[in-house]
Design a protein around this motif. Structure first.
Motif, PDB file in Angstrom:
ATOM      1  N   ASN A   5       0.819  -1.215   0.000  1.00 34.61           N
ATOM      2  CA  ASN A   5       0.000   0.000   0.000  1.00 34.61           C
ATOM      3  C   ASN A   5       0.854   1.267   0.000  1.00 34.61           C
ATOM      4  O   ASN A   5       0.560   2.218  -0.726  1.00 34.61           O
ATOM      5  CB  ASN A   5      -0.940   0.010   1.212  1.00 34.61           C
ATOM      6  N   THR A 280      -7.965   6.306   7.173  1.00 37.19           N
ATOM      7  CA  THR A 280      -7.022   6.655   6.095  1.00 37.19           C
ATOM      8  C   THR A 280      -7.613   7.711   5.154  1.00 37.19           C
ATOM      9  O   THR A 280      -7.120   7.905   4.044  1.00 37.19           O
ATOM     10  CB  THR A 280      -6.641   5.402   5.275  1.00 37.19           C
ATOM     11  N   THR A 284      -6.082   8.440   1.309  1.00 34.87           N
ATOM     12  CA  THR A 284      -6.677   7.935   0.069  1.00 34.87           C
ATOM     13  C   THR A 284      -7.355   9.037  -0.741  1.00 34.87           C
ATOM     14  O   THR A 284      -7.337   9.001  -1.978  1.00 34.87           O
ATOM     15  CB  THR A 284      -7.709   6.833   0.367  1.00 34.87           C
ATOM     16  N   CYS A 287      -4.616  11.804  -2.712  1.00 29.95           N
ATOM     17  CA  CYS A 287      -3.532  11.164  -3.460  1.00 29.95           C
ATOM     18  C   CYS A 287      -3.366  11.905  -4.786  1.00 29.95           C
ATOM     19  O   CYS A 287      -4.285  11.925  -5.614  1.00 29.95           O
ATOM     20  CB  CYS A 287      -3.885   9.696  -3.704  1.00 29.95           C
ATOM     21  N   THR A 303      -2.501   2.977   6.940  1.00 32.17           N
ATOM     22  CA  THR A 303      -2.323   3.016   5.486  1.00 32.17           C
ATOM     23  C   THR A 303      -1.697   1.718   4.992  1.00 32.17           C
ATOM     24  O   THR A 303      -2.163   1.113   4.009  1.00 32.17           O
ATOM     25  CB  THR A 303      -1.441   4.217   5.095  1.00 32.17           C
ATOM     26  N   ALA A 307      -5.282   0.671   3.551  1.00 31.07           N
ATOM     27  CA  ALA A 307      -5.639   1.766   2.644  1.00 31.07           C
ATOM     28  C   ALA A 307      -5.846   1.245   1.227  1.00 31.07           C
ATOM     29  O   ALA A 307      -5.102   0.386   0.763  1.00 31.07           O
ATOM     30  CB  ALA A 307      -4.556   2.836   2.662  1.00 31.07           C
ATOM     31  N   GLU A 308      -6.852   1.772   0.551  1.00 31.61           N
ATOM     32  CA  GLU A 308      -7.108   1.413  -0.842  1.00 31.61           C
ATOM     33  C   GLU A 308      -6.643   2.569  -1.717  1.00 31.61           C
ATOM     34  O   GLU A 308      -7.319   3.584  -1.843  1.00 31.61           O
ATOM     35  CB  GLU A 308      -8.597   1.110  -1.052  1.00 31.61           C
ATOM     36  N   ILE A 309      -5.468   2.418  -2.298  1.00 38.05           N
ATOM     37  CA  ILE A 309      -4.863   3.464  -3.115  1.00 38.05           C
ATOM     38  C   ILE A 309      -5.325   3.291  -4.557  1.00 38.05           C
ATOM     39  O   ILE A 309      -5.090   2.239  -5.165  1.00 38.05           O
ATOM     40  CB  ILE A 309      -3.324   3.421  -3.030  1.00 38.05           C
TER      41      ILE A 309
END
Length: 371
Positions: A5, A280, A284, A287, A303, A307-309
Motif C-alpha cells: 500500500n 485513512t 486515500t 492522493c 495506510t 488503505a485502498e490506493i
C-alpha cells in the motif's frame, strides 16, 4: 521489502514523510525500519513532537547531563538537543536525498513558535538553525502567518530551504506561494543555485474538519450533518488546484528554466480525529502527484494495513470541492472565521508545547547539576 500500500502511494507520486522524531526512534532502528518497509522518505517535527520526545528522559539523560555541566540554560539546550536529532535524521536520509536530487530525504526543524508574529527574529533564527543542523537536506519550518511571509521570502533568498507550516486557508496559501516565488527570484539575483533550494507548503487538513464539524453538529439539520467530514478534503483539493495553476504560470516558467524546484503541497494534520470517519481518509482522498503526506505513525500503520490506493483522487475534483464549501457557506458556516481561528489555535498549541518543553528541560538541567 516495502509494503504494497505504501509502495502504491509512492508510485502515485506521494512522498510519505513521518510526522515524528525522537532520539529513541533514531537509536533503536525504528526510523530506519520505516524507511525500508513503509516507504518513508522524510520526517517532520514540531514543538509538540519534541516535547513528547524529551519527556522520555532516559534517551536524553546523558546529553542533558553534559549540557548542564557546560552551563547551558534551557533555551540553549533545547536548540542543541533538537538540532542534534535533526542532524542525525538528515544523515540517515542522506542517501534518499541524493537519489531524489534533493526532493526527498528531508527533515524539518521549526523556529521558536513564539516568533511567529515577529518577522526579523524569525529570519535570524532560521539562519541560526540552518547553521546548527549543518546539513543540506534540512528544511527550516516557518509558520505561514502574515508576518511569516516576508520571513519565508528572505530565508529562501539567503539560500535556505523552507517548510511553510500552519496553512489553513486558500487565500493564505496563495500568499505563501507568492512569498516562495519572491524568495526564489531574490535567491537567483543573489547568485544562489536554485536547483539546490527546496520548499513544501504544509496545508493542514484534519483540524479543518474538527472545527467545521463541531459547527455542523450545532446546526443539527440533516443537511448540515451530511456535510461532516468533507470540508478538510475539499479545502486541500482546492489548494492543489491553486498549486496546479501557479506552477504552470509564465512567472514560474522563468524560474523553472533557471533550475528551480516547485514548492510541493504537503498534507499535514492527517491523523483522523473523528472515529466515525475512515482512518485513512486524508491519505486515500488526497492522493496526487508531487505531494507530500506527513503522517503520524498510527496513520502510517493504518495506510500500510488497509488503505485502498486508487491513483490520483484530487485532479478533476474541484467542482465537487467548491460545492462543499458553497454548501457550508449557505448554512452560515464562515470559512474565513474558521481558518482564522485555526491559525490562532495552532500557534497557541505550539507555543504552549514549547513553553512546557523549556520548563521540563530546565528542571532536568537543574536535577543533573544537583547530581
Amino acid at each position: 521489502m516495502s509494503n504494497a500500500n505504501t509502495q502504491a502511494l509512492s508510485d502515485a507520486g506521494v512522498s510519505i514523510w513521518l510526522d515524528d522524531l525522537s532520539r529513541e526512534r533514531l537509536t533503536s532502528g525504528s526510523l530506519e525500519a520505516l524507511i525500508k518497509e513503509k516507504n518513508v522518505v522524510g520526517v517532520t517535527t514540531n514543538p509538540s513532537i519534541f516535547h513528547a520526545a524529551l519527556s522520555d528522559g532516559e534517551s536524553y539523560a546523558a546529553q542533558v547531563a553534559e549540557l548542564a555541566a557546560a552551563g547551558m540554560d534551557a533555551e540553549e539546550a533545547v536548540f542543541k538537543i533538537t538540532s542534534d536529532d535533526v542532524a542525525a535524521a538528515c544523515d540517515l536520509f542522506a542517501p534518499i536525498n541524493a537519489a531524489t536530487n534533493g526532493v526527498d530525504g528531508r527533515v524539518s526543524i521549526e523556529v521558536d513558535p513564539r516568533l511567529a508574529r515577529k518577522t526579523a527574529e524569525t529570519i535570524a533564527e532560521a539562519k541560526v538553525l540552518h547553521e546548527m543542523v549543518g546539513r543540506e537536506n534540512v528544511l527550516v519550518k516557518i509558520p505561514g502567518t502574515v508576518e511569516g511571509l516576508e520571513a519565508i521570502a528572505e530565508t529562501l533568498a539567503a539560500g535556505i530551504s523552507v517548510n511553510v507550516t500552519l496553512i489553513f486557508s486558500l487565500e493564505r496559501y496563495r500568499a505563501v506561494i507568492n512569498a516562495f516565488l519572491i524568495g526564489l527570484e531574490a535567491a537567483k539575483a543573489n547568485g544562489h543555485d536554485l536547483s539546490k533550494l527546496h520548499s513544501v507548503a504544509s496545508f493542514f487538513v484534519s483540524r479543518v474538519d474538527t472545527e467545521i464539524d463541531a459547527r455542523l453538529n450545532a446546526i443539527g439539520t440533516d443537511e448540515a450533518l451530511a456535510l461532516r467530514g468533507k470540508a478538510g478534503v475539499a479545502n486541500a483539493r482546492l489548494a492543489y488546484q491553486v498549486y496546479e495553476e501557479t506552477f504552470t504560470s509564465e512567472r514560474w516558467n522563468v524560474l523553472a528554466a533557471a533550475g528551480a524546484n516547485a514548492q510541493r503541497p504537503l498534507w499535514a494534520s492527517t491523523g483522523v480525529k473523528d472515529p466515525a470517519l475512515p482512518d485513512t481518509l486524508y491519505v486515500t482522498e488526497l492522493c496526487a502527484p508531487n505531494t507530500v503526506n506527513t503522517m503520524p505513525e498510527k496513520t502510517l500503520e493504518a495506510t500500510a494495513d488497509h488503505a485502498e490506493i486508487s491513483g490520483n483522487t484530487v485532479s478533476g475534483s474541484y467542482a465537487e470541492a467548491n460545492a462543499v464549501l458553497d454548501a457550508l457557506a449557505a448554512l452560515g458556516v464562515s470559512y474565513n472565521d474558521v481558518v482564522a481561528k485555526l491559525e490562532v489555535e495552532g500557534l497557541q498549541k505550539f507555543e504552549a508545547a514549547w513553553n512546557e518543553l523549556l520548563t521540563d528541560l530546565d528542571a532536568s538541567l537543574k536535577n543533573a547539576n544537583v547530581k
